[in-house]
Design a protein around this motif. Structure first.
Motif, PDB file in Angstrom:
ATOM      1  N   UNK A  97       0.820  -1.149  -0.004  1.00 55.87           N
ATOM      2  CA  UNK A  97       0.114  -0.014   0.145  1.00 55.87           C
ATOM      3  C   UNK A  97       0.836   1.293  -0.101  1.00 55.87           C
ATOM      4  N   UNK A  98       0.032   2.537  -0.313  1.00 63.10           N
ATOM      5  CA  UNK A  98       0.968   3.532  -0.089  1.00 63.10           C
ATOM      6  C   UNK A  98      -0.008   4.538   0.889  1.00 63.10           C
ATOM      7  N   UNK A  99       0.245   5.747   1.109  1.00 62.07           N
ATOM      8  CA  UNK A  99      -0.440   6.569   2.067  1.00 62.07           C
ATOM      9  C   UNK A  99      -1.084   7.805   1.431  1.00 62.07           C
ATOM     10  N   UNK A 114      10.027  -4.776   6.680  1.00 63.88           N
ATOM     11  CA  UNK A 114       9.447  -4.068   5.644  1.00 63.88           C
ATOM     12  C   UNK A 114       9.991  -4.266   4.217  1.00 63.88           C
ATOM     13  N   UNK A 115       9.067  -4.284   3.070  1.00 63.44           N
ATOM     14  CA  UNK A 115       9.424  -4.444   1.777  1.00 63.44           C
ATOM     15  C   UNK A 115       9.049  -3.257   1.244  1.00 63.44           C
ATOM     16  N   UNK A 116       9.795  -2.562   0.525  1.00 62.37           N
ATOM     17  CA  UNK A 116       9.752  -1.155  -0.282  1.00 62.37           C
ATOM     18  C   UNK A 116       9.675  -1.257  -1.697  1.00 62.37           C
ATOM     19  N   UNK A 117       8.893  -0.725  -2.249  1.00 62.42           N
ATOM     20  CA  UNK A 117       8.502  -0.850  -3.792  1.00 62.42           C
ATOM     21  C   UNK A 117       8.670   0.472  -4.551  1.00 62.42           C
ATOM     22  N   UNK A 118       8.987   0.463  -5.668  1.00 63.59           N
ATOM     23  CA  UNK A 118       8.640   1.607  -6.650  1.00 63.59           C
ATOM     24  C   UNK A 118       7.809   1.060  -7.824  1.00 63.59           C
ATOM     25  N   UNK A 119       6.899   2.302  -8.101  1.00 61.98           N
ATOM     26  CA  UNK A 119       5.927   1.931  -9.282  1.00 61.98           C
ATOM     27  C   UNK A 119       6.902   2.427 -10.563  1.00 61.98           C
ATOM     28  N   UNK A 120       7.138   1.471 -11.670  1.00 64.01           N
ATOM     29  CA  UNK A 120       7.772   1.484 -12.548  1.00 64.01           C
ATOM     30  C   UNK A 120       6.835   1.503 -13.902  1.00 64.01           C
ATOM     31  N   UNK A 121       6.834   2.632 -14.784  1.00 65.37           N
ATOM     32  CA  UNK A 121       6.049   2.749 -16.065  1.00 65.37           C
ATOM     33  C   UNK A 121       6.500   1.145 -16.801  1.00 65.37           C
ATOM     34  N   UNK A 122       5.535   0.761 -17.621  1.00 57.14           N
ATOM     35  CA  UNK A 122       5.624  -0.383 -18.594  1.00 57.14           C
ATOM     36  C   UNK A 122       4.724  -0.055 -19.609  1.00 57.14           C
ATOM     37  N   UNK A 128       5.048  -2.906 -10.061  1.00 52.64           N
ATOM     38  CA  UNK A 128       5.802  -2.670  -8.869  1.00 52.64           C
ATOM     39  C   UNK A 128       7.131  -3.502  -8.834  1.00 52.64           C
ATOM     40  N   UNK A 129       8.197  -2.781  -8.526  1.00 55.44           N
ATOM     41  CA  UNK A 129       9.497  -3.400  -8.446  1.00 55.44           C
ATOM     42  C   UNK A 129       9.874  -3.332  -6.813  1.00 55.44           C
ATOM     43  N   UNK A 130      10.309  -4.315  -6.640  1.00 55.48           N
ATOM     44  CA  UNK A 130      10.966  -4.245  -4.867  1.00 55.48           C
ATOM     45  C   UNK A 130      12.284  -3.506  -5.012  1.00 55.48           C
ATOM     46  N   UNK A 146       4.450  10.932   0.608  1.00 55.84           N
ATOM     47  CA  UNK A 146       4.329  10.511  -0.848  1.00 55.84           C
ATOM     48  C   UNK A 146       4.818  11.791  -1.729  1.00 55.84           C
ATOM     49  N   UNK A 147       5.063  11.440  -3.080  1.00 52.99           N
ATOM     50  CA  UNK A 147       5.039   9.732  -3.601  1.00 52.99           C
ATOM     51  C   UNK A 147       6.345   9.146  -3.239  1.00 52.99           C
ATOM     52  N   UNK A 148       6.427   7.866  -3.610  1.00 48.63           N
ATOM     53  CA  UNK A 148       7.597   6.919  -3.125  1.00 48.63           C
ATOM     54  C   UNK A 148       7.244   6.178  -1.885  1.00 48.63           C
ATOM     55  N   UNK A 149       6.143   5.926  -1.524  1.00 49.79           N
ATOM     56  CA  UNK A 149       5.876   5.591   0.008  1.00 49.79           C
ATOM     57  C   UNK A 149       5.053   4.258  -0.217  1.00 49.79           C
TER      58      UNK A 149
END
Length: 190
Positions: A97-99, A114-122, A128-130, A146-149
Motif C-alpha cells: 500500500x501507499x498513504x 518492511x518491503x519497499x517498492x517503486x512503481x515503474x512505468x511499463x 511494482x518493483x521491490x 508521498x510519492x514513493x511511499x
C-alpha cells in the motif's frame, strides 16, 4: 458569527508519556514545514519515546488473532495528524500500500520487516518493483512522504510487535492512512 471548537480526539486512557509525544508532534506540525521535513522532524521527536515503559496502556498493547490491530491514541481536531499504535502478532502483515499523507513509524516492541517498492512505468501500465528489504528493530524510526511511499510491513519475529505511527491526516475521519492497495508486486530487482 459563531465559532465552535472541538476537543482533539484522544484515547481517554492516553498515558502521560503518550500525551507528551502528542504535544511534541503538535509542536512540529504547527511549524508548517513541507511533508518530508515534517516527517523527519516527527521522527526525531518520536525517538525519545520508543521503548519506554508506560507509553501505552495494557489495553493498547492487545492484538487480534485475525489481523493486526490499530489503536487510535489521538486525532488532532483540525485533522492535521493522528497517532496510532499498531499491534502485530507473529506473521501478521499489511497488504502492499501507499498513504494519503506523510507518515512516521517507530518500533516500540519486537521487530518488523518492511518491503519497499517503486512503481515503474511499463508502456501504458505500471508495475511494482521491490527496491529494498528492511528490518526495523526495536527503537528504529522511519519517516516518509508521498510519492514513493509504497511498502508492506509485517511482524517478522516470534512475539508480539508494536509500532507507533503518526500520520499527517485524521485516520478517524478517513478510516485508514492507506491511499491505495497494490495487488501484484514484482520480484527483487525486476
Amino acid at each position: 458569527m459563531t465559532v465552535t471548537t472541538t476537543t482533539p480526539i484522544r484515547d481517554i486512557r492516553t498515558t502521560p508519556l503518550a500525551a507528551a509525544l502528542i504535544d511534541d508532534v503538535r509542536a512540529v506540525v504547527a511549524r508548517g514545514e513541507s511533508p518530508g521535513r515534517t516527517a523527519d522532524l516527527v521522527a526525531a521527536a518520536m525517538r525519545g519515546y520508543l521503548t519506554r515503559p508506560g507509553l501505552l496502556t495494557d489495553e493498547q498493547r492487545v492484538g487480534s488473532a485475525g489481523h493486526y490491530t490499530q489503536h487510535v491514541l489521538h486525532a488532532e481536531a483540525d485533522g492535521s495528524f493522528s497517532v496510532v499504535a499498531l499491534v502485530w502478532l507473529p506473521g501478521q502483515r499489511t497488504p502492499v500500500h501507499d498513504h494519503v499523507s506523510w507518515c512516521v513509524a517507530g518500533v516500540h516492541q519486537g521487530t518488523e520487516a518492511e518491503r519497499r517498492y517503486a512503481l515503474v512505468p511499463r508502456g501504458e501500465t505500471s508495475r511494482l518493483v521491490v527496491t529494498a528489504e528492511v528490518t526495523n528493530p526495536l527503537g528504529s524510526v522511519c519517516g516518509f512522504a508521498p510519492p514513493g511511499d509504497i511498502h508492506e510491513v509485517r511482524n517478522s519475529g516470534s512475539g508480539t510487535a508494536i509500532s507507533i505511527h503518526v500520520y499527517g491526516a485524521d485516520v478517524t475521519r478517513l478510516g485508514s492512512s492507506v491511499r491505495r492497495v497494490y495487488e501484484q508486486p514484482g520480484a527483487v530487482g525486476d
